[in-house]
Design a protein around this motif. Structure first.
Motif, PDB file in Angstrom:
ATOM      1  N   SER A 156     -20.578  50.588  33.100  1.00  0.00           N
ATOM      2  CA  SER A 156     -21.265  51.602  33.916  1.00  0.00           C
ATOM      3  C   SER A 156     -21.273  51.211  35.381  1.00  0.00           C
ATOM      4  O   SER A 156     -21.044  52.055  36.262  1.00  0.00           O
ATOM      5  CB  SER A 156     -22.698  51.800  33.407  1.00  0.00           C
ATOM      6  OG  SER A 156     -22.708  52.281  32.081  1.00  0.00           O
ATOM      7  N   ASP A 157     -21.541  49.927  35.658  1.00  0.00           N
ATOM      8  CA  ASP A 157     -21.555  49.456  37.055  1.00  0.00           C
ATOM      9  C   ASP A 157     -20.179  49.617  37.697  1.00  0.00           C
ATOM     10  O   ASP A 157     -20.064  50.067  38.845  1.00  0.00           O
ATOM     11  CB  ASP A 157     -21.980  47.987  37.108  1.00  0.00           C
ATOM     12  CG  ASP A 157     -23.460  47.795  36.841  1.00  0.00           C
ATOM     13  OD1 ASP A 157     -24.211  48.778  36.948  1.00  0.00           O
ATOM     14  OD2 ASP A 157     -23.859  46.655  36.526  1.00  0.00           O
TER      15      ASP A 157
ATOM     16  N   LYS B  32     -17.718  51.664  36.816  1.00  0.00           N
ATOM     17  CA  LYS B  32     -17.371  53.079  36.988  1.00  0.00           C
ATOM     18  C   LYS B  32     -18.117  53.696  38.173  1.00  0.00           C
ATOM     19  O   LYS B  32     -17.566  54.548  38.887  1.00  0.00           O
ATOM     20  CB  LYS B  32     -17.674  53.858  35.703  1.00  0.00           C
ATOM     21  CG  LYS B  32     -16.669  53.578  34.592  1.00  0.00           C
ATOM     22  CD  LYS B  32     -16.896  54.472  33.385  1.00  0.00           C
ATOM     23  CE  LYS B  32     -15.781  54.266  32.353  1.00  0.00           C
ATOM     24  NZ  LYS B  32     -15.952  55.143  31.157  1.00  0.00           N
ATOM     25  N   ALA B  33     -19.364  53.261  38.407  1.00  0.00           N
ATOM     26  CA  ALA B  33     -20.106  53.757  39.567  1.00  0.00           C
ATOM     27  C   ALA B  33     -19.445  53.307  40.868  1.00  0.00           C
ATOM     28  O   ALA B  33     -19.337  54.082  41.833  1.00  0.00           O
ATOM     29  CB  ALA B  33     -21.552  53.265  39.504  1.00  0.00           C
TER      30      ALA B  33
END
Length: 352
Positions: free
Chosen positions: A119-120, A122-123
């Motif tokens: 998630s980190d 992709k952000a």
């Protein structure tokens, strides 16, 4: 009349007084000058001043010739119709990010990472898309340090980001800059930064930052000191419009010169730890592939056996286990005998 890119590289007797008395220096245009050049090039058609200002802001270090090439690309994209601001911005987006000779494509299926880490990343990738940070009013990341023990896949994650971001990619390892003389190392570092700016948007990858920019405790070598000082100069001169994203890896943040990490240039830090149970399962499936396992060697048992090993160590274990199975396989056999638990046990003992 003559022209040169470097006055210092000319024979002094050639340019002495009485031969070339007048020397005129032509520097690259600044932002205001780039805006004036673009306005002159776009004098036909209707072009909004804010768009021209945005293009000039995002083209630091560009020569008039390179600006001309940008407009020519936009004209080709327009296909005969009047060139719009969107055409020029689209040409600008496609003008860089293609210098990736050192990158082997890495996809999400090639890495095994915990959900929060994915998630980190992709952000960060979302904010690296030009214009997204400004549109969402979220500060764009300037740099990332991947922290973790050896073999956890930090370099693979850096290659994943480079592949997914579609940016030019330049890797700097200790062997690149620490094997030569001091001056050569500093020059090499400066050249890589210059190339990253020229082919932006780009990624500069510093592998083993603790070896490249070590924290000085007591006496420091002149080589390390000059290399760190040059890195500080280069990093401090980067601006958001240069679109150069920094990625570094380290096993221990405390071993890096703290000045390198200060100032917000490495704004993000992500820890790449050992896999969880699901991660180990995926790693084992990826590394064993179609290799047949003994009926009593189940995936849960394998996960239990390799728990605590890094992905790199697991790859080594699987390779060694196949070789132990090969030793048991008759020479006339056309297929490897199934991997047994003892093969894995021997492999783990060998790599530890």
């Amino acid at each position: 009349m003559a022209a040169t890119n470097s006055l210092d590289g000319l024979e002094p007797t050639l340019i002495r007084d009485g031969r070339f008395d007048l020397k005129l220096r032509l520097d690259l245009p600044n932002q205001a000058e780039r805006e004036a050049i673009l306005t002159s090039m776009l004098k036909t058609g209707s072009h909004a001043a804010p768009a021209i200002a945005e293009i000039s802001r995002r083209t630091p270090g560009w020569s008039p010739a390179r600006l001309r090439a940008l407009i020519d690309r936009a004209i080709l994209q327009a296909g005969g119709r009047p060139v719009t601001d969107d055409d020029i911005l689209a040409a600008l987006e496609e003008s860089g990010g293609k210098d990736r000779p050192q990158v082997e494509a890495v996809n999400w299926d090639d890495v095994v990472l915990p959900g929060p880490v994915i998630s980190d990343i992709k952000a960060i990738l979302r904010l690296l898309v030009p214009g997204t940070a400004e549109q969402l009013r979220v500060p764009a990341p300037t740099g990332l340090v991947l922290v973790g023990q050896p073999g956890t896949g930090k370099t693979l994650v850096a290659r994943l980001i480079a592949s997914q971001a579609m940016r030019s990619f330049y890797a700097i390892t200790p062997s690149d800059v620490l094997s030569g003389v001091v001056g050569g190392s500093v020059k090499r570092l400066a050249e890589v930064f210059a190339r990253a700016r020229e082919h932006a948007p780009s990624i500069l990858f510093f592998d083993e930052m603790d070896a490249l920019f070590p924290a000085v405790t007591g006496y420091g070598s002149q080589h390390d000191i000059q290399l760190v000082e040059q890195a500080l100069i280069e990093i401090s001169e980067l601006r958001s419009e240069h679109q150069v994203f920094l990625i570094g890896t380290t096993n221990d943040l405390s071993r890096i010169d703290p000045r390198i990490l200060r100032g917000g240039r490495f704004s993000e830090k992500i820890e790449i730890g050992l896999p969880d149970v699901e991660g180990y399962r995926r790693l084992l499936e990826m590394t064993f592939g179609p290799t047949q396992l003994a009926s009593d060697l189940t995936t849960p048992r394998l996960v239990e056996m390799v728990r605590g090993l890094s992905p790199a160590e697991i790859t080594a274990v699987v390779t060694a286990a196949k070789r132990f199975a090969l030793a048991r396989t008759p020479e006339q056999a056309t297929a490897l005998l199934p991997i047994e638990e003892r093969d894995v046990e021997q492999a783990i003992a060998r790599i530890r």
